[in-house]
Design an enzyme around this catalytic site. Structure first.
Site, PDB file in Angstrom:
ATOM      1  N   HIS A  70       0.863  -1.184   0.000  1.00  0.00           N
ATOM      2  CA  HIS A  70       0.000   0.000   0.000  1.00  0.00           C
ATOM      3  C   HIS A  70       0.903   1.238   0.000  1.00  0.00           C
ATOM      4  CE1 HIS A  70      -3.940   1.968   1.589  1.00  0.00           C
ATOM      5  NE2 HIS A  70      -3.188   2.861   0.972  1.00  0.00           N
ATOM      6  N   ARG A 125       1.984   4.961  -0.212  1.00  0.00           N
ATOM      7  CA  ARG A 125       1.317   6.246  -0.012  1.00  0.00           C
ATOM      8  C   ARG A 125       2.158   7.356  -0.641  1.00  0.00           C
ATOM      9  NH1 ARG A 125      -0.691   3.153   4.329  1.00  0.00           N
ATOM     10  NH2 ARG A 125      -2.934   3.462   4.590  1.00  0.00           N
ATOM     11  N   GLU A 160      -2.652  -1.662  -3.132  1.00  0.00           N
ATOM     12  CA  GLU A 160      -3.734  -0.873  -2.553  1.00  0.00           C
ATOM     13  C   GLU A 160      -3.387   0.611  -2.614  1.00  0.00           C
ATOM     14  OE1 GLU A 160      -5.086  -4.009   0.973  1.00  0.00           O
ATOM     15  OE2 GLU A 160      -4.054  -2.137   1.487  1.00  0.00           O
ATOM     16  N   HIS A 171      -8.111  -5.649   7.493  1.00  0.00           N
ATOM     17  CA  HIS A 171      -7.881  -4.588   8.474  1.00  0.00           C
ATOM     18  C   HIS A 171      -8.132  -5.130   9.886  1.00  0.00           C
ATOM     19  CE1 HIS A 171      -6.792  -0.333   8.978  1.00  0.00           C
ATOM     20  NE2 HIS A 171      -7.338  -0.497  10.163  1.00  0.00           N
TER      21      HIS A 171
END
Length: 237
Positions: free
Chosen positions: A43, A45, A70, A190
């Protein structure tokens, strides 16, 4: 059997905290596959505080299981995904400064936007998944975007389970039933852990894939990475 995709963000966080290349993210990802995991998740960012964009590119060269990327589909992220061509892209509505994912998409308010993004990825033969809360309306909205799958945001289930409230699974059961009726594949992730994953799987047997990172890496400090992956695989059978 539900597939286990291991999120390696925490490995990158540990590496970045000291500089250099220890632990070696690529070696760890390869070992995770060798230990039996059926996928690798990253993921990245925008600030690259854990997974760097170059990490995502480098992993593409060695991941032989499913590769899931993601992120929030900003232009920079979309360009990266289209360049790498992973097995799956999971769309998450992260704020730029989010510590971790903390909400699913409003698939009704963002329907047009999501439909356009998903169309772009599907034209490039990339499987799509949308991160959603266990809300019937959001699941129904997801089906209208053209996505292949949804990923149920499981934080509320994990919190309820930790408090001994087994009813916390109920909204997820309903959401999963609606997703199946609408022809959507089902992922979840999660705050899933060795403690709560078995009950989740028993009640939602049609989950195709779970993505687990933080808990799995923390548990590996005590039990070892290979042992923990096999513990998850046993609970997901």
């Amino acid at each position: 059997m539900t597939k286990l995709s291991v999120n390696v963000n925490k490995i990158a966080t540990l590496r970045n905290s000291r500089g250099g290349n220890v632990p070696n993210l690529l070696r760890v990802a390869k070992d995770i596959e060798l230990f039996g995991a059926q996928g690798i998740t990253v993921h990245p960012r925008p600030d690259e505080r854990h997974i760097r964009y170059q990490d995502a590119r480098d992993l593409k060269k060695l991941v032989t299981t499913e590769y899931n990327i993601e992120g929030n589909p900003i232009e920079k992220f979309m360009d990266l995904v289209l360049e790498i061509q992973p097995t799956q892209v999971t769309l998450v509505p992260d704020a730029v400064d989010a510590i971790t994912s903390n909400a699913g998409w409003d698939t009704i308010a963002n329907r047009t936007f999501l439909r356009e993004v998903i169309s772009t990825f599907k034209q490039n033969d990339i499987r799509t998944s949308i991160f959603v809360d266990p809300d019937s309306k959001m699941v129904e909205g997801a089906a209208e975007t053209g996505t292949d799958r949804i990923e149920l945001y499981t934080e509320s289930y994990a919190k309820a389970f930790a408090q001994g409230n087994l009813k916390g699974i109920d909204p997820f059961i309903k959401a999963a039933q609606i997703a199946t009726q609408l022809g959507l594949g089902l992922n979840a992730g999660h705050d899933l852990s060795l403690e709560n994953i078995k009950y989740f799987k028993e009640n939602i047997p049609n989950v195709l894939e779970v993505s687990i990172g933080h808990a799995l890496i923390c548990e590996s400090l005590y039990f070892g990475l290979e042992n923990v992956i096999n513990m998850y695989l046993n609970k997901l059978k």
